[in-house]
Design a protein around this motif. Structure first.
Motif, PDB file in Angstrom:
ATOM      1  N   TRP A 149       0.840  -1.181   0.000  1.00 52.92           N
ATOM      2  CA  TRP A 149       0.000   0.000   0.000  1.00 52.92           C
ATOM      3  C   TRP A 149       0.880   1.237   0.000  1.00 52.92           C
ATOM      4  N   ALA A 150       0.444   2.283  -0.696  1.00 52.92           N
ATOM      5  CA  ALA A 150       1.201   3.535  -0.742  1.00 52.92           C
ATOM      6  C   ALA A 150       0.231   4.690  -0.975  1.00 52.92           C
ATOM      7  N   LEU A 151       0.719   5.903  -0.735  1.00 53.87           N
ATOM      8  CA  LEU A 151      -0.059   7.103  -1.019  1.00 53.87           C
ATOM      9  C   LEU A 151       0.383   7.676  -2.357  1.00 53.87           C
ATOM     10  N   VAL A 152      -0.553   8.169  -3.125  1.00 56.69           N
ATOM     11  CA  VAL A 152      -0.214   8.854  -4.368  1.00 56.69           C
ATOM     12  C   VAL A 152       0.395  10.196  -3.989  1.00 56.69           C
ATOM     13  N   GLU A 153       1.678  10.349  -4.282  1.00 55.08           N
ATOM     14  CA  GLU A 153       2.361  11.587  -3.932  1.00 55.08           C
ATOM     15  C   GLU A 153       2.185  12.664  -4.990  1.00 55.08           C
ATOM     16  N   GLN A 154       2.066  12.214  -6.240  1.00 48.86           N
ATOM     17  CA  GLN A 154       1.953  13.183  -7.322  1.00 48.86           C
ATOM     18  C   GLN A 154       1.220  12.546  -8.500  1.00 48.86           C
ATOM     19  N   VAL A 155       0.320  13.293  -9.112  1.00 45.09           N
ATOM     20  CA  VAL A 155      -0.363  12.863 -10.331  1.00 45.09           C
ATOM     21  C   VAL A 155       0.358  13.552 -11.485  1.00 45.09           C
ATOM     22  N   LYS A 156       0.855  12.753 -12.448  1.00 48.18           N
ATOM     23  CA  LYS A 156       1.675  13.292 -13.535  1.00 48.18           C
ATOM     24  C   LYS A 156       1.011  13.040 -14.888  1.00 48.18           C
ATOM     25  N   PRO A 157       0.292  14.019 -15.409  1.00 44.60           N
ATOM     26  CA  PRO A 157      -0.296  13.855 -16.747  1.00 44.60           C
ATOM     27  C   PRO A 157       0.775  14.029 -17.823  1.00 44.60           C
ATOM     28  N   GLN A 158       0.672  13.249 -18.893  1.00 44.33           N
ATOM     29  CA  GLN A 158       1.596  13.369 -20.034  1.00 44.33           C
ATOM     30  C   GLN A 158       0.844  14.100 -21.141  1.00 44.33           C
ATOM     31  N   TRP A 159       1.301  15.316 -21.454  1.00 44.14           N
ATOM     32  CA  TRP A 159       0.635  16.174 -22.418  1.00 44.14           C
ATOM     33  C   TRP A 159       1.298  16.078 -23.779  1.00 44.14           C
ATOM     34  N   TYR A 162       1.275   7.977 -11.973  1.00 41.10           N
ATOM     35  CA  TYR A 162       1.134   8.258 -10.550  1.00 41.10           C
ATOM     36  C   TYR A 162       2.456   7.959  -9.848  1.00 41.10           C
ATOM     37  N   ASP A 163       2.975   8.951  -9.126  1.00 39.68           N
ATOM     38  CA  ASP A 163       4.188   8.783  -8.334  1.00 39.68           C
ATOM     39  C   ASP A 163       3.759   8.404  -6.928  1.00 39.68           C
ATOM     40  N   CYS A 164       4.117   7.190  -6.502  1.00 40.18           N
ATOM     41  CA  CYS A 164       3.745   6.696  -5.175  1.00 40.18           C
ATOM     42  C   CYS A 164       4.949   6.631  -4.241  1.00 40.18           C
ATOM     43  N   GLY A 165       6.065   7.230  -4.664  1.00 38.86           N
ATOM     44  CA  GLY A 165       7.252   7.248  -3.824  1.00 38.86           C
ATOM     45  C   GLY A 165       7.955   5.904  -3.745  1.00 38.86           C
ATOM     46  N   LEU A 166       7.796   5.080  -4.754  1.00 43.01           N
ATOM     47  CA  LEU A 166       8.393   3.741  -4.732  1.00 43.01           C
ATOM     48  C   LEU A 166       9.466   3.562  -5.805  1.00 43.01           C
ATOM     49  N   GLY A 167      10.004   4.646  -6.327  1.00 40.64           N
ATOM     50  CA  GLY A 167      11.119   4.545  -7.253  1.00 40.64           C
ATOM     51  C   GLY A 167      10.777   4.674  -8.721  1.00 40.64           C
ATOM     52  N   ARG A 168       9.512   4.501  -9.083  1.00 47.69           N
ATOM     53  CA  ARG A 168       9.104   4.698 -10.466  1.00 47.69           C
ATOM     54  C   ARG A 168       7.649   5.125 -10.502  1.00 47.69           C
ATOM     55  N   ASP A 169       7.204   5.585 -11.657  1.00 47.36           N
ATOM     56  CA  ASP A 169       5.807   5.994 -11.824  1.00 47.36           C
ATOM     57  C   ASP A 169       4.977   4.793 -12.254  1.00 47.36           C
TER      58      ASP A 169
END
Length: 183
Positions: free
Chosen positions: A20-30, A42-49
């Motif tokens: 389980w992890a928290l979503v730290e950052q939502v990263k849209p690709q434009w 989604y960056d969950c702080g686990l080393g990759r998106d």
């Protein structure tokens, strides 16, 4: 086109990692000249998106609300004459939350005798809570489907979403029911 499924600070299960992890950052690709993002990471702080398919949201507890109702129970401790000032002399409300006539919410006789009108109101509120929850769910869904809402309706929708999260989130063992009091 992609839309974000999860939001920042939402608790998700990351399948590839198995935790389980928290979503730290939502990263849209434009992409240039495109109105919506092509992908959302989604960056969950686990080393990759991670992409949405690799994540799973917490599942809310299902609450059976089909048969909630107020029944009248006979007052065994006082006669009808002794409790003539009650709204329904000789009885008190019992909110039944099972298909049978047992299980649910009851009030001590002494507390009912102190303020019967307040207890009657609480019983009606508890029995109608599933209907109020359905209205809150519709309000929350309205905001997620239609981003352009009047400010007053947007605030109501946000408050409904917050309340639903509190209802559907399992309390932690450290919490002991104090989260609502602190808010």
């Amino acid at each position: 086109m992609a839309k974000a499924i999860y939001h920042k600070h939402q608790r998700v299960f990351v399948r590839p990692v198995g935790t389980w992890a928290l979503v730290e950052q939502v990263k849209p690709q434009w992409v240039k000249d495109v109105e919506e993002p092509v992908r959302v990471y989604y960056d969950c702080g686990l080393g990759r998106d991670f992409v949405a398919d690799e994540l799973a949201a917490e599942q809310a507890d299902e609450i059976d609300t089909a048969s909630w109702r107020v029944l009248r129970a006979r007052n065994k401790w006082q006669s009808v004459e002794e409790c003539g000032h009650h709204p329904y002399p000789g009885t008190f409300p019992v909110v039944v939350t099972e298909s049978m006539d047992w299980g649910g919410w009851r009030v001590p006789a002494a507390e009912y005798d102190r303020d019967p009108s307040r207890i009657e109101g609480q019983a009606r509120l508890i029995a109608n809570a599933p209907h109020l929850m359905a209205i809150a769910e519709q309000l929350a869904r309205l905001a997620s489907e239609d981003g352009e809402l009047p400010p007053a309706l947007a605030k109501l929708s946000h408050d409904a979403s917050k309340t639903l999260r509190e209802i559907n989130t399992k309390p932690s063992s450290k919490d002991n029911g104090k989260s609502r009091q602190a808010a």
